[in-house]
Design a protein around this motif. Structure first.
Motif, short mmCIF file in Angstrom:
data_model
loop_
_atom_site.label_atom_id
_atom_site.label_comp_id
_atom_site.label_asym_id
_atom_site.label_seq_id
_atom_site.Cartn_x
_atom_site.Cartn_y
_atom_site.Cartn_z
N ILE A 10 46.77 56.07 45.37
CA ILE A 10 45.72 55.42 45.87
C ILE A 10 44.91 54.88 44.76
CG2 ILE A 10 43.39 56.14 47.11
CD1 ILE A 10 44.61 58.12 48.84
N LEU A 11 44.74 55.69 43.89
CA LEU A 11 44.18 55.27 42.45
C LEU A 11 44.84 54.15 41.87
CD1 LEU A 11 41.89 56.47 40.59
CD2 LEU A 11 43.59 57.48 39.36
N PHE A 12 46.34 53.93 41.95
CA PHE A 12 46.74 52.73 41.53
C PHE A 12 46.49 51.65 42.36
CE2 PHE A 12 50.49 49.99 42.10
CZ PHE A 12 50.81 49.44 40.65
N PHE A 13 46.31 51.58 43.64
CA PHE A 13 46.14 50.45 44.29
C PHE A 13 44.58 50.08 44.35
CE2 PHE A 13 50.15 51.02 46.63
CZ PHE A 13 50.55 50.08 46.21
N VAL A 14 43.83 50.86 44.20
CA VAL A 14 42.32 50.92 44.12
C VAL A 14 41.82 50.15 42.87
CG1 VAL A 14 40.03 51.75 44.18
CG2 VAL A 14 41.63 52.29 45.98
N GLY A 16 44.05 49.15 40.54
CA GLY A 16 44.80 47.72 40.22
C GLY A 16 44.16 46.54 41.09
N SER A 17 43.69 46.96 42.24
CA SER A 17 42.90 45.66 42.96
C SER A 17 41.94 45.12 42.09
CB SER A 17 42.42 46.17 44.23
OG SER A 17 43.80 46.29 44.97
N ALA A 18 41.18 46.06 41.58
CA ALA A 18 39.92 45.85 40.88
C ALA A 18 40.40 45.10 39.38
CB ALA A 18 39.13 47.16 40.31
N ALA A 19 41.52 45.60 38.57
CA ALA A 19 41.80 44.85 37.60
C ALA A 19 42.30 43.63 37.90
CB ALA A 19 42.86 46.13 36.78
N ILE A 20 43.10 43.50 38.91
CA ILE A 20 43.65 42.29 39.02
C ILE A 20 42.83 41.03 39.53
CG2 ILE A 20 45.20 41.08 40.84
CD1 ILE A 20 47.44 42.99 40.53
N SER A 21 41.75 41.54 40.29
CA SER A 21 40.56 40.53 40.64
C SER A 21 39.99 39.97 39.43
CB SER A 21 39.89 41.19 41.73
OG SER A 21 40.27 41.55 42.95
N GLY A 22 39.73 40.48 38.37
CA GLY A 22 39.10 40.34 37.27
C GLY A 22 39.93 39.52 36.29
N THR A 23 41.06 39.28 36.33
CA THR A 23 42.03 38.56 35.48
C THR A 23 42.24 37.30 35.87
OG1 THR A 23 44.12 39.29 36.50
CG2 THR A 23 43.50 40.38 34.61
N ASP A 24 42.18 36.18 34.97
CA ASP A 24 42.17 34.73 35.57
C ASP A 24 43.67 34.29 35.09
OD1 ASP A 24 39.83 34.54 36.25
OD2 ASP A 24 38.97 34.01 34.30
N THR A 41 49.61 49.76 52.35
CA THR A 41 50.10 51.03 51.88
C THR A 41 48.99 51.79 52.34
OG1 THR A 41 51.39 49.97 50.31
CG2 THR A 41 50.81 52.46 49.80
N LEU A 42 47.66 51.70 51.79
CA LEU A 42 46.53 52.25 52.36
C LEU A 42 46.14 52.56 53.71
CD1 LEU A 42 43.92 51.01 49.20
CD2 LEU A 42 45.41 53.37 49.63
N GLY A 43 46.36 51.42 54.44
CA GLY A 43 46.68 51.57 55.86
C GLY A 43 47.35 52.66 56.43
#
Length: 63
Positions: A10-14, A16-24, A41-43
């Motif tokens: 759960i921590l990886f996906f949450v 990771g989503s925040a980190a990936i959204s911020g990268t260009d 996966t979370l679902g």
């Protein structure tokens, strides 16, 4: 042990989503694929947790 692995996933996906959204530097397609896999996966984790919760309640009522 099971809860630690679940928490790590759960921590990886949450995070990771925040980190990936911020990268260009990552393409939009790769971001969308990661977000899709994360949501799926979370679902699944949520559905399995609800199923286990209701199974435990059903067994508790039958005793």
């Amino acid at each position: 042990m099971k809860n630690r692995i679940l928490f790590a996933v759960i921590l990886f996906f949450v995070l990771g989503s925040a980190a990936i959204s911020g990268t260009d530097s990552i393409s939009q397609t790769a971001k969308s694929i990661f977000h899709g896999i994360g949501m799926l996966t979370l679902g699944i984790i949520g559905i399995v947790s609800l199923y286990n919760f209701f199974e435990k309640e059903r067994k508790k009522e039958s005793m």
